[in-house]
Design a protein around this motif. Sequence first.
Motif, PDB file in Angstrom:
ATOM      1  N   VAL A  34      10.969  -4.097   0.516  1.00 48.45           N
ATOM      2  CA  VAL A  34      11.366  -2.705   0.345  1.00 48.45           C
ATOM      3  C   VAL A  34      12.716  -2.673  -0.354  1.00 48.45           C
ATOM      4  CG1 VAL A  34      10.091  -1.855   2.336  1.00 48.45           C
ATOM      5  CG2 VAL A  34      12.430  -2.690   2.644  1.00 48.45           C
ATOM      6  N   PRO A  35      13.068  -1.577  -1.025  1.00 58.05           N
ATOM      7  CA  PRO A  35      14.388  -1.494  -1.671  1.00 58.05           C
ATOM      8  C   PRO A  35      15.506  -1.437  -0.638  1.00 58.05           C
ATOM      9  CG  PRO A  35      13.228   0.600  -1.826  1.00 58.05           C
ATOM     10  CD  PRO A  35      12.237  -0.383  -1.294  1.00 58.05           C
ATOM     11  N   PHE A  36      16.685  -1.910  -1.051  1.00 55.87           N
ATOM     12  CA  PHE A  36      17.839  -1.914  -0.161  1.00 55.87           C
ATOM     13  C   PHE A  36      18.960  -1.038  -0.713  1.00 55.87           C
ATOM     14  CE2 PHE A  36      15.482  -5.384   1.583  1.00 55.87           C
ATOM     15  CZ  PHE A  36      15.849  -5.452   2.909  1.00 55.87           C
ATOM     16  N   ASP A  37      18.570   0.026  -1.405  1.00 61.97           N
ATOM     17  CA  ASP A  37      19.563   0.995  -1.868  1.00 61.97           C
ATOM     18  C   ASP A  37      19.073   2.411  -1.596  1.00 61.97           C
ATOM     19  OD1 ASP A  37      17.582   1.348  -3.779  1.00 61.97           O
ATOM     20  OD2 ASP A  37      18.755   0.559  -5.439  1.00 61.97           O
ATOM     21  N   ARG A  38      19.978   3.403  -1.762  1.00 64.78           N
ATOM     22  CA  ARG A  38      19.626   4.806  -1.557  1.00 64.78           C
ATOM     23  C   ARG A  38      20.183   5.622  -2.715  1.00 64.78           C
ATOM     24  NH1 ARG A  38      18.266   6.863   3.305  1.00 64.78           N
ATOM     25  NH2 ARG A  38      17.707   8.634   2.032  1.00 64.78           N
ATOM     26  N   PRO A  39      19.590   5.509  -3.902  1.00 63.38           N
ATOM     27  CA  PRO A  39      20.113   6.226  -5.075  1.00 63.38           C
ATOM     28  C   PRO A  39      20.133   7.741  -4.916  1.00 63.38           C
ATOM     29  CG  PRO A  39      17.951   5.236  -5.519  1.00 63.38           C
ATOM     30  CD  PRO A  39      18.415   4.675  -4.230  1.00 63.38           C
ATOM     31  N   VAL A  40      19.402   8.284  -3.936  1.00 63.47           N
ATOM     32  CA  VAL A  40      19.415   9.728  -3.720  1.00 63.47           C
ATOM     33  C   VAL A  40      20.807  10.208  -3.318  1.00 63.47           C
ATOM     34  CG1 VAL A  40      18.799   9.651  -1.264  1.00 63.47           C
ATOM     35  CG2 VAL A  40      18.085  11.600  -2.648  1.00 63.47           C
ATOM     36  N   TYR A  41      21.655   9.309  -2.820  1.00 58.25           N
ATOM     37  CA  TYR A  41      23.020   9.669  -2.437  1.00 58.25           C
ATOM     38  C   TYR A  41      24.039   9.484  -3.557  1.00 58.25           C
ATOM     39  CZ  TYR A  41      21.479   9.641   2.486  1.00 58.25           C
ATOM     40  OH  TYR A  41      20.844   9.902   3.688  1.00 58.25           O
ATOM     41  N   ALA A  42      23.621   8.899  -4.668  1.00 53.09           N
ATOM     42  CA  ALA A  42      24.571   8.490  -5.714  1.00 53.09           C
ATOM     43  C   ALA A  42      25.305   9.663  -6.359  1.00 53.09           C
ATOM     44  CB  ALA A  42      23.845   7.673  -6.784  1.00 53.09           C
ATOM     45  N   ALA A  43      24.731  10.851  -6.317  1.00 51.73           N
ATOM     46  CA  ALA A  43      25.357  11.989  -6.987  1.00 51.73           C
ATOM     47  C   ALA A  43      26.695  12.373  -6.365  1.00 51.73           C
ATOM     48  CB  ALA A  43      24.411  13.191  -6.968  1.00 51.73           C
ATOM     49  N   ASP A  44      26.844  12.180  -5.041  1.00 51.95           N
ATOM     50  CA  ASP A  44      28.096  12.608  -4.419  1.00 51.95           C
ATOM     51  C   ASP A  44      28.729  11.549  -3.513  1.00 51.95           C
ATOM     52  OD1 ASP A  44      26.196  12.737  -2.447  1.00 51.95           O
ATOM     53  OD2 ASP A  44      26.629  14.797  -1.850  1.00 51.95           O
ATOM     54  N   ILE A  45      28.112  10.354  -3.436  1.00 51.93           N
ATOM     55  CA  ILE A  45      28.701   9.252  -2.674  1.00 51.93           C
ATOM     56  C   ILE A  45      28.721   8.025  -3.570  1.00 51.93           C
ATOM     57  CG2 ILE A  45      28.461   7.754  -0.650  1.00 51.93           C
ATOM     58  CD1 ILE A  45      27.120  10.082   0.781  1.00 51.93           C
ATOM     59  N   ILE A  49       0.856  -1.181   0.000  1.00 51.61           N
ATOM     60  CA  ILE A  49       0.000   0.000   0.000  1.00 51.61           C
ATOM     61  C   ILE A  49       0.893   1.232   0.000  1.00 51.61           C
ATOM     62  CG2 ILE A  49      -1.911  -1.134   1.195  1.00 51.61           C
ATOM     63  CD1 ILE A  49      -1.062   0.245   3.747  1.00 51.61           C
ATOM     64  N   SER A  50       0.355   2.348  -0.467  1.00 51.35           N
ATOM     65  CA  SER A  50       1.171   3.560  -0.564  1.00 51.35           C
ATOM     66  C   SER A  50       0.417   4.832  -0.191  1.00 51.35           C
ATOM     67  CB  SER A  50       1.722   3.704  -1.993  1.00 51.35           C
ATOM     68  OG  SER A  50       0.658   3.748  -2.933  1.00 51.35           O
ATOM     69  N   LYS A  51      -0.903   4.822  -0.217  1.00 50.74           N
ATOM     70  CA  LYS A  51      -1.656   6.024   0.092  1.00 50.74           C
ATOM     71  C   LYS A  51      -1.699   6.243   1.604  1.00 50.74           C
ATOM     72  CE  LYS A  51      -4.567   5.803  -4.043  1.00 50.74           C
ATOM     73  NZ  LYS A  51      -5.947   5.702  -4.570  1.00 50.74           N
ATOM     74  N   GLU A  52      -1.578   7.508   1.991  1.00 51.40           N
ATOM     75  CA  GLU A  52      -1.494   7.819   3.413  1.00 51.40           C
ATOM     76  C   GLU A  52      -2.706   7.326   4.189  1.00 51.40           C
ATOM     77  OE1 GLU A  52      -1.651  11.878   5.795  1.00 51.40           O
ATOM     78  OE2 GLU A  52       0.322  11.546   4.874  1.00 51.40           O
ATOM     79  N   ALA A  53      -3.887   7.490   3.635  1.00 51.57           N
ATOM     80  CA  ALA A  53      -5.089   7.044   4.340  1.00 51.57           C
ATOM     81  C   ALA A  53      -5.041   5.543   4.601  1.00 51.57           C
ATOM     82  CB  ALA A  53      -6.335   7.402   3.531  1.00 51.57           C
ATOM     83  N   GLU A  68      14.087  11.902   3.283  1.00 49.84           N
ATOM     84  CA  GLU A  68      15.127  12.359   2.351  1.00 49.84           C
ATOM     85  C   GLU A  68      14.925  11.614   1.027  1.00 49.84           C
ATOM     86  OE1 GLU A  68      19.945  13.275   2.737  1.00 49.84           O
ATOM     87  OE2 GLU A  68      19.021  11.677   3.893  1.00 49.84           O
ATOM     88  N   ASN A  69      13.803  11.892   0.381  1.00 48.57           N
ATOM     89  CA  ASN A  69      13.362  11.040  -0.716  1.00 48.57           C
ATOM     90  C   ASN A  69      13.552  11.638  -2.113  1.00 48.57           C
ATOM     91  OD1 ASN A  69      11.488  13.037  -0.404  1.00 48.57           O
ATOM     92  ND2 ASN A  69       9.707  11.688  -0.205  1.00 48.57           N
ATOM     93  N   TRP A  76      10.499   1.076  10.651  1.00 50.20           N
ATOM     94  CA  TRP A  76      11.639   1.533   9.844  1.00 50.20           C
ATOM     95  C   TRP A  76      11.308   2.892   9.232  1.00 50.20           C
ATOM     96  CZ3 TRP A  76      13.936  -2.915   6.368  1.00 50.20           C
ATOM     97  CH2 TRP A  76      14.322  -3.994   7.194  1.00 50.20           C
ATOM     98  N   LEU A  77      12.130   3.893   9.506  1.00 51.84           N
ATOM     99  CA  LEU A  77      11.928   5.221   8.926  1.00 51.84           C
ATOM    100  C   LEU A  77      12.487   5.348   7.519  1.00 51.84           C
ATOM    101  CD1 LEU A  77      12.741   7.522  11.977  1.00 51.84           C
ATOM    102  CD2 LEU A  77      10.492   6.974  11.021  1.00 51.84           C
ATOM    103  N   SER A  78      13.231   4.348   7.069  1.00 50.80           N
ATOM    104  CA  SER A  78      13.938   4.442   5.791  1.00 50.80           C
ATOM    105  C   SER A  78      13.209   3.768   4.636  1.00 50.80           C
ATOM    106  CB  SER A  78      15.334   3.829   5.939  1.00 50.80           C
ATOM    107  OG  SER A  78      15.264   2.565   6.577  1.00 50.80           O
ATOM    108  N   VAL A  79      11.979   3.316   4.861  1.00 49.24           N
ATOM    109  CA  VAL A  79      11.201   2.730   3.765  1.00 49.24           C
ATOM    110  C   VAL A  79      10.528   3.853   2.984  1.00 49.24           C
ATOM    111  CG1 VAL A  79      10.852   0.577   5.014  1.00 49.24           C
ATOM    112  CG2 VAL A  79       9.154   2.405   5.222  1.00 49.24           C
ATOM    113  N   PRO A  80      10.175   3.625   1.720  1.00 48.23           N
ATOM    114  CA  PRO A  80       9.609   4.706   0.898  1.00 48.23           C
ATOM    115  C   PRO A  80       8.416   5.427   1.523  1.00 48.23           C
ATOM    116  CG  PRO A  80      10.200   2.854  -0.492  1.00 48.23           C
ATOM    117  CD  PRO A  80      10.421   2.395   0.926  1.00 48.23           C
TER     118      PRO A  80
END
Length: 475
Positions: A148-159, A61-65, A98-99, A89-93
């Motif tokens: 859930v995904p096990f990567d963080r592509p949002v960091y790929a630009a500088d890490i 599921i993905s909708k807040e309600a 920091e998404n 877990w705070l790190s799931v989508p």
Amino acid sequence: MYVRKLVITLLYFFVGECFAQKPPLSNLFVQVSQKDERYLALSDGSTFIPIGANICFPRLISKEAEVLRYYNHYFQQLAANGGNFTRIWLSVPLFEVENKEAGSYDVQQAERIDKVLALAKKYNIRVKFCLEHFRKITNSPAPFPSSVPFDRPVYAADIATMEDFFLTEKGKKRYLERVDFFAKRYGNNPTVFGWELWNEVNAVNVKEKEILLKWTQEMLMEVKKRLPRQLVMQTLGSFDSESSSELYRTYSQLPQNQLAQAHRYLDTGATLAICQAPMDELGSDAVRTLKRFSPEKPVILSEVGGVEPHHAGPLKLYEKDTVGTLIHDILFAPFFAGAAAPGQSWHWDYYLEKNKLWWHFGRFVEAVKGFDPIAEKSESFYETLSNQLKMYGLRGAKTTLLWLRDGAATWKTELAEGQPARTVSGQLLQNPMKNARKVSFYDPWKNRWTKGKVSANGTIDLPDFRRSLIVKLEK
């Protein structure tokens, strides 16, 4: 209207009276007990036993309600049966703040977390937040649809690599800035039980695992500085091999690691034989091992359940466990082995919810009602008895609690082979508590207390039971 109020009052009495602990005041934080460092307490000194399961993230599921309905339902089920704790877990989508861009935080996502915390407070449930779980920077998507995904592509630009994330100031800054965001928002919220740095950090994809230990040592201190009122801890992957034993020893003994936690699963593919043992032995062994490593800390079996070989999905035998033989052992064995809490099941959806097994939490709560392990200065002990009975005990100053487990009824006999649990009858127990004047029995499968007595020769006639029985001895 009068009848309705009377019914509600009676329901509150019969359900509420089974609670081992009164609902905590909302302004009290959870901490390590100052009276007994093996257990947890609230900031007023009262004993706190975290009773609950991992409800880490909603699946599919993905909708807040929908998310809020999901947590409302699960919290309601847990609280109705005396539960007071969960892990998220705070790190799931669904919750990741920091998404979109590294260093930029989504307030709408944070407001969603706020709403889940508000639900937890409504049901008197404390939440342990897990801060991170990814294992690669990129190319590690969700392994199956409900994962859930096990990567963080949002960091790929500088890490570029995980080594960069753990070793460089830039990587550490990324982690701590995110912690700062949460600290400002939740650092003074007593509904938050505590903070895990990383889920199963030793599973992260780095060439030298020593990197993870050094990072953990540093971050335990840094995160505690930012969140001084709440517990801070680290976790490792399943305790299922000889090599993991030394890891558990090292991490559990870190001075800044406030809890000694273990993950362990029934796994026929594991190299440790104990991981194929009956669930009570599997869980109690993990607790005793950590207690040897860190006798001065609270020990919690914080993830436990059953999996197909090598963690290839939830245990298929769950489908046959409609009466909850596994969750019963998951709850009782760790606590009676001296843990600060009952075991905390992982498969909250595939097992607990699917088989409608929440009532087992209420049976645990009823079994330990009125027993304060801190006030009693309890010491755990274990004995094997005749007729394949196992005795797990908590010996206290005035009260001793025993959990008797029939070793002839296991996951192999009941679930794999389909043999019904036998009735244990005509069993005598030698009184393990000197000067015990009062004896009572609780059958957690029938939710029934009965009275007993100690004979002149010190023996106790046990009532008939199946699988397990609680014996309460009082001076």
